[in-house]
Write a protein that holds these residues in place. Structure first.
Motif, PDB file in Angstrom:
ATOM      1  N   VAL A  66      -9.982  -3.082   5.562  1.00 17.44           N
ATOM      2  CA  VAL A  66      -8.608  -2.678   5.282  1.00 17.44           C
ATOM      3  C   VAL A  66      -7.656  -3.536   6.100  1.00 17.44           C
ATOM      4  CG1 VAL A  66      -6.931  -0.797   5.536  1.00 17.44           C
ATOM      5  CG2 VAL A  66      -9.223  -0.322   4.669  1.00 17.44           C
ATOM      6  N   VAL A  67      -6.636  -4.029   5.421  1.00 20.48           N
ATOM      7  CA  VAL A  67      -5.519  -4.700   6.086  1.00 20.48           C
ATOM      8  C   VAL A  67      -4.388  -3.678   6.116  1.00 20.48           C
ATOM      9  CG1 VAL A  67      -3.828  -6.567   5.980  1.00 20.48           C
ATOM     10  CG2 VAL A  67      -6.207  -6.980   5.277  1.00 20.48           C
ATOM     11  N   PHE A  68      -3.923  -3.384   7.309  1.00 20.04           N
ATOM     12  CA  PHE A  68      -2.871  -2.388   7.489  1.00 20.04           C
ATOM     13  C   PHE A  68      -1.711  -3.054   8.201  1.00 20.04           C
ATOM     14  CE2 PHE A  68      -1.220   1.358  10.004  1.00 20.04           C
ATOM     15  CZ  PHE A  68      -0.712   2.055   8.927  1.00 20.04           C
ATOM     16  N   LEU A  69      -0.579  -3.123   7.531  1.00 22.81           N
ATOM     17  CA  LEU A  69       0.647  -3.657   8.119  1.00 22.81           C
ATOM     18  C   LEU A  69       1.516  -2.472   8.503  1.00 22.81           C
ATOM     19  CD1 LEU A  69       1.388  -6.377   5.437  1.00 22.81           C
ATOM     20  CD2 LEU A  69       0.586  -6.768   7.763  1.00 22.81           C
ATOM     21  N   ILE A  70       1.983  -2.460   9.726  1.00 24.08           N
ATOM     22  CA  ILE A  70       2.822  -1.369  10.193  1.00 24.08           C
ATOM     23  C   ILE A  70       3.883  -1.937  11.117  1.00 24.08           C
ATOM     24  CG2 ILE A  70       1.246  -0.807  12.104  1.00 24.08           C
ATOM     25  CD1 ILE A  70       2.115   2.174  11.668  1.00 24.08           C
TER      26      ILE A  70
ATOM     27  N   LEU B 103      -0.134  -6.461  12.355  1.00 27.93           N
ATOM     28  CA  LEU B 103      -1.144  -6.707  11.335  1.00 27.93           C
ATOM     29  C   LEU B 103      -2.442  -6.153  11.897  1.00 27.93           C
ATOM     30  CD1 LEU B 103      -2.473  -8.155   8.892  1.00 27.93           C
ATOM     31  CD2 LEU B 103      -2.469 -10.236  10.297  1.00 27.93           C
ATOM     32  N   GLN B 104      -2.995  -5.136  11.257  1.00 29.56           N
ATOM     33  CA  GLN B 104      -4.210  -4.501  11.756  1.00 29.56           C
ATOM     34  C   GLN B 104      -5.339  -4.627  10.749  1.00 29.56           C
ATOM     35  OE1 GLN B 104      -3.411  -0.387  12.714  1.00 29.56           O
ATOM     36  NE2 GLN B 104      -1.992  -0.926  14.361  1.00 29.56           N
ATOM     37  N   TYR B 105      -6.559  -4.612  11.274  1.00 26.54           N
ATOM     38  CA  TYR B 105      -7.767  -4.618  10.454  1.00 26.54           C
ATOM     39  C   TYR B 105      -8.570  -3.369  10.789  1.00 26.54           C
ATOM     40  CZ  TYR B 105      -6.452  -9.358   9.443  1.00 26.54           C
ATOM     41  OH  TYR B 105      -5.750 -10.462   9.038  1.00 26.54           O
ATOM     42  N   TRP B 106      -9.026  -2.685   9.753  1.00 29.42           N
ATOM     43  CA  TRP B 106      -9.781  -1.447   9.883  1.00 29.42           C
ATOM     44  C   TRP B 106     -11.064  -1.539   9.064  1.00 29.42           C
ATOM     45  CZ3 TRP B 106      -8.413   3.251  12.363  1.00 29.42           C
ATOM     46  CH2 TRP B 106      -7.200   3.202  13.039  1.00 29.42           C
ATOM     47  N   GLU B 107     -12.068  -0.764   9.462  1.00 32.92           N
ATOM     48  CA  GLU B 107     -13.340  -0.722   8.727  1.00 32.92           C
ATOM     49  C   GLU B 107     -13.169  -0.139   7.333  1.00 32.92           C
ATOM     50  OE1 GLU B 107     -16.343   1.369  10.933  1.00 32.92           O
ATOM     51  OE2 GLU B 107     -16.027   0.116  12.705  1.00 32.92           O
ATOM     52  N   SER B 108     -12.324   0.898   7.208  1.00 30.13           N
ATOM     53  CA  SER B 108     -12.163   1.557   5.911  1.00 30.13           C
ATOM     54  C   SER B 108     -10.846   2.325   5.870  1.00 30.13           C
ATOM     55  CB  SER B 108     -13.323   2.535   5.658  1.00 30.13           C
ATOM     56  OG  SER B 108     -13.236   3.640   6.547  1.00 30.13           O
ATOM     57  N   SER B 109     -10.401   2.599   4.659  1.00 29.51           N
ATOM     58  CA  SER B 109      -9.191   3.410   4.507  1.00 29.51           C
ATOM     59  C   SER B 109      -9.458   4.846   4.954  1.00 29.51           C
ATOM     60  CB  SER B 109      -8.693   3.376   3.059  1.00 29.51           C
ATOM     61  OG  SER B 109      -9.690   3.841   2.175  1.00 29.51           O
TER      62      SER B 109
ATOM     63  N   LYS C 124     -11.313   5.830   7.468  1.00 29.43           N
ATOM     64  CA  LYS C 124     -11.181   5.913   8.923  1.00 29.43           C
ATOM     65  C   LYS C 124      -9.730   5.773   9.361  1.00 29.43           C
ATOM     66  CE  LYS C 124     -15.830   4.857  10.395  1.00 29.43           C
ATOM     67  NZ  LYS C 124     -16.673   4.097  11.324  1.00 29.43           N
ATOM     68  N   LEU C 125      -8.974   4.924   8.695  1.00 36.98           N
ATOM     69  CA  LEU C 125      -7.555   4.772   9.006  1.00 36.98           C
ATOM     70  C   LEU C 125      -6.816   6.088   8.769  1.00 36.98           C
ATOM     71  CD1 LEU C 125      -4.908   3.183   9.538  1.00 36.98           C
ATOM     72  CD2 LEU C 125      -5.010   2.459   7.147  1.00 36.98           C
ATOM     73  N   ILE C 126      -7.039   6.720   7.632  1.00 30.67           N
ATOM     74  CA  ILE C 126      -6.361   7.964   7.299  1.00 30.67           C
ATOM     75  C   ILE C 126      -6.832   9.097   8.213  1.00 30.67           C
ATOM     76  CG2 ILE C 126      -6.101   9.717   5.480  1.00 30.67           C
ATOM     77  CD1 ILE C 126      -6.064   7.253   3.507  1.00 30.67           C
ATOM     78  N   ALA C 127      -8.112   9.120   8.540  1.00 32.47           N
ATOM     79  CA  ALA C 127      -8.613  10.145   9.459  1.00 32.47           C
ATOM     80  C   ALA C 127      -7.917  10.028  10.814  1.00 32.47           C
ATOM     81  CB  ALA C 127     -10.129  10.025   9.617  1.00 32.47           C
ATOM     82  N   TYR C 128      -7.729   8.799  11.292  1.00 34.27           N
ATOM     83  CA  TYR C 128      -7.015   8.614  12.558  1.00 34.27           C
ATOM     84  C   TYR C 128      -5.574   9.101  12.438  1.00 34.27           C
ATOM     85  CZ  TYR C 128      -4.618   6.547  16.483  1.00 34.27           C
ATOM     86  OH  TYR C 128      -3.832   6.381  17.599  1.00 34.27           O
ATOM     87  N   ALA C 129      -4.907   8.750  11.366  1.00 36.32           N
ATOM     88  CA  ALA C 129      -3.508   9.130  11.178  1.00 36.32           C
ATOM     89  C   ALA C 129      -3.326  10.648  11.153  1.00 36.32           C
ATOM     90  CB  ALA C 129      -2.967   8.521   9.890  1.00 36.32           C
ATOM     91  N   LYS C 130      -4.305  11.362  10.618  1.00 39.29           N
ATOM     92  CA  LYS C 130      -4.201  12.816  10.473  1.00 39.29           C
ATOM     93  C   LYS C 130      -4.793  13.598  11.638  1.00 39.29           C
ATOM     94  CE  LYS C 130      -4.199  13.009   5.433  1.00 39.29           C
ATOM     95  NZ  LYS C 130      -4.905  13.560   4.266  1.00 39.29           N
ATOM     96  N   SER C 131      -5.489  12.938  12.526  1.00 38.49           N
ATOM     97  CA  SER C 131      -6.197  13.635  13.599  1.00 38.49           C
ATOM     98  C   SER C 131      -5.230  14.274  14.600  1.00 38.49           C
ATOM     99  CB  SER C 131      -7.114  12.661  14.340  1.00 38.49           C
ATOM    100  OG  SER C 131      -7.668  13.300  15.478  1.00 38.49           O
TER     101      SER C 131
ATOM    102  N   ILE D  15      10.857   2.792  10.131  1.00 39.69           N
ATOM    103  CA  ILE D  15       9.437   2.443  10.242  1.00 39.69           C
ATOM    104  C   ILE D  15       8.883   2.223   8.847  1.00 39.69           C
ATOM    105  CG2 ILE D  15       9.088   3.624  12.436  1.00 39.69           C
ATOM    106  CD1 ILE D  15       7.682   5.848  10.830  1.00 39.69           C
ATOM    107  N   TRP D  16       7.784   1.521   8.775  1.00 41.45           N
ATOM    108  CA  TRP D  16       7.179   1.214   7.489  1.00 41.45           C
ATOM    109  C   TRP D  16       5.695   0.926   7.691  1.00 41.45           C
ATOM    110  CZ3 TRP D  16       4.869  -3.560   7.052  1.00 41.45           C
ATOM    111  CH2 TRP D  16       5.187  -4.479   8.042  1.00 41.45           C
ATOM    112  N   HIS D  17       4.934   1.036   6.627  1.00 41.63           N
ATOM    113  CA  HIS D  17       3.553   0.546   6.633  1.00 41.63           C
ATOM    114  C   HIS D  17       3.106   0.244   5.206  1.00 41.63           C
ATOM    115  CE1 HIS D  17       2.114   4.785   5.850  1.00 41.63           C
ATOM    116  NE2 HIS D  17       1.274   4.110   5.109  1.00 41.63           N
ATOM    117  N   GLU D  18       2.101  -0.626   5.122  1.00 45.69           N
ATOM    118  CA  GLU D  18       1.459  -0.983   3.857  1.00 45.69           C
ATOM    119  C   GLU D  18      -0.040  -1.050   4.119  1.00 45.69           C
ATOM    120  OE1 GLU D  18       3.119  -4.717   2.619  1.00 45.69           O
ATOM    121  OE2 GLU D  18       5.148  -3.902   2.477  1.00 45.69           O
ATOM    122  N   THR D  19      -0.836  -0.582   3.169  1.00 48.46           N
ATOM    123  CA  THR D  19      -2.293  -0.551   3.317  1.00 48.46           C
ATOM    124  C   THR D  19      -2.930  -1.278   2.139  1.00 48.46           C
ATOM    125  OG1 THR D  19      -2.079   1.630   4.357  1.00 48.46           O
ATOM    126  CG2 THR D  19      -4.288   0.966   3.654  1.00 48.46           C
ATOM    127  N   TYR D  20      -3.854  -2.168   2.441  1.00 43.74           N
ATOM    128  CA  TYR D  20      -4.562  -2.930   1.416  1.00 43.74           C
ATOM    129  C   TYR D  20      -6.064  -2.826   1.667  1.00 43.74           C
ATOM    130  CZ  TYR D  20       0.082  -4.965   1.022  1.00 43.74           C
ATOM    131  OH  TYR D  20       1.431  -5.136   0.880  1.00 43.74           O
TER     132      TYR D  20
END
Length: 157
Positions: free
Chosen positions: A18-22, A71-77, A79-86, A109-114
């Motif tokens: 996952v490419v995560f721009l925030i 510009l962030q890199y994540w293993e999966s969407s 895991k990214l969403i789980a972190y955001a909601k934790s 603020i803004w973010h984009e997820t790919y």
């Protein structure tokens, strides 16, 4: 200081990532009391993510200007969403604080997820230290079938 690779390099991936721009945008530079708390929340999150790699965070790059970009890199969407909601993470309290203070347009603020599947991205680095996906992918010299962007997109990992 990181090693600078003089030769052309590319980073390959064998699994989705996952490419995560925030980021944030300072809309009123004089309203520091509004945007500084938003700015100060990110270092806490990055520290937490570096310590707890099991959360799925891999790496980041950051740029500073009126609009700050991570510009962030994540293993999966997932895991990214789980972190955001934790409820146990640094993110959720920061997000709630921003929403309480968002009545002021002084900061945005803004973010984009790919989600990127293997073989659906390409990259090249010349005279660079490991950067961007080059910090998390399998970094290797560009040669043969990896010599052009078109061929890197067609190449099997």
């Amino acid at each position: 200081m990181p090693k600078i690779y003089r030769e052309r390099m590319t980073a390959r991936n064998e699994s989705p990532y996952v490419v995560f721009l925030i980021g944030m945008r300072i809309n009123n530079v004089f309203a520091i009391h509004k945007w500084l708390p938003v700015f100060m929340a990110m270092p806490k999150m990055l520290k937490e993510l570096h310590i707890h790699r099991e959360l799925g965070f891999k790496s980041y790059q950051m740029w500073f200007a009126r609009t700050i970009i991570l510009l962030q890199y994540w293993e999966s969407s997932e895991k990214l969403i789980a972190y955001a909601k934790s409820a146990d993470s640094e993110h959720l309290p920061a997000w709630r604080a921003f929403n309480r203070a968002a009545k002021s347009p002084a900061v945005g603020i803004w973010h984009e997820t790919y989600v990127i599947d293997p073989g659906k991205s390409e990259n090249v680095y010349v005279n660079m230290p490991p950067f961007g996906f080059g910090k998390v992918g399998n970094l290797q010299p560009v040669s043969g079938r990896l010599n052009s962007a078109d061929e890197r997109l067609k190449a099997k990992n």
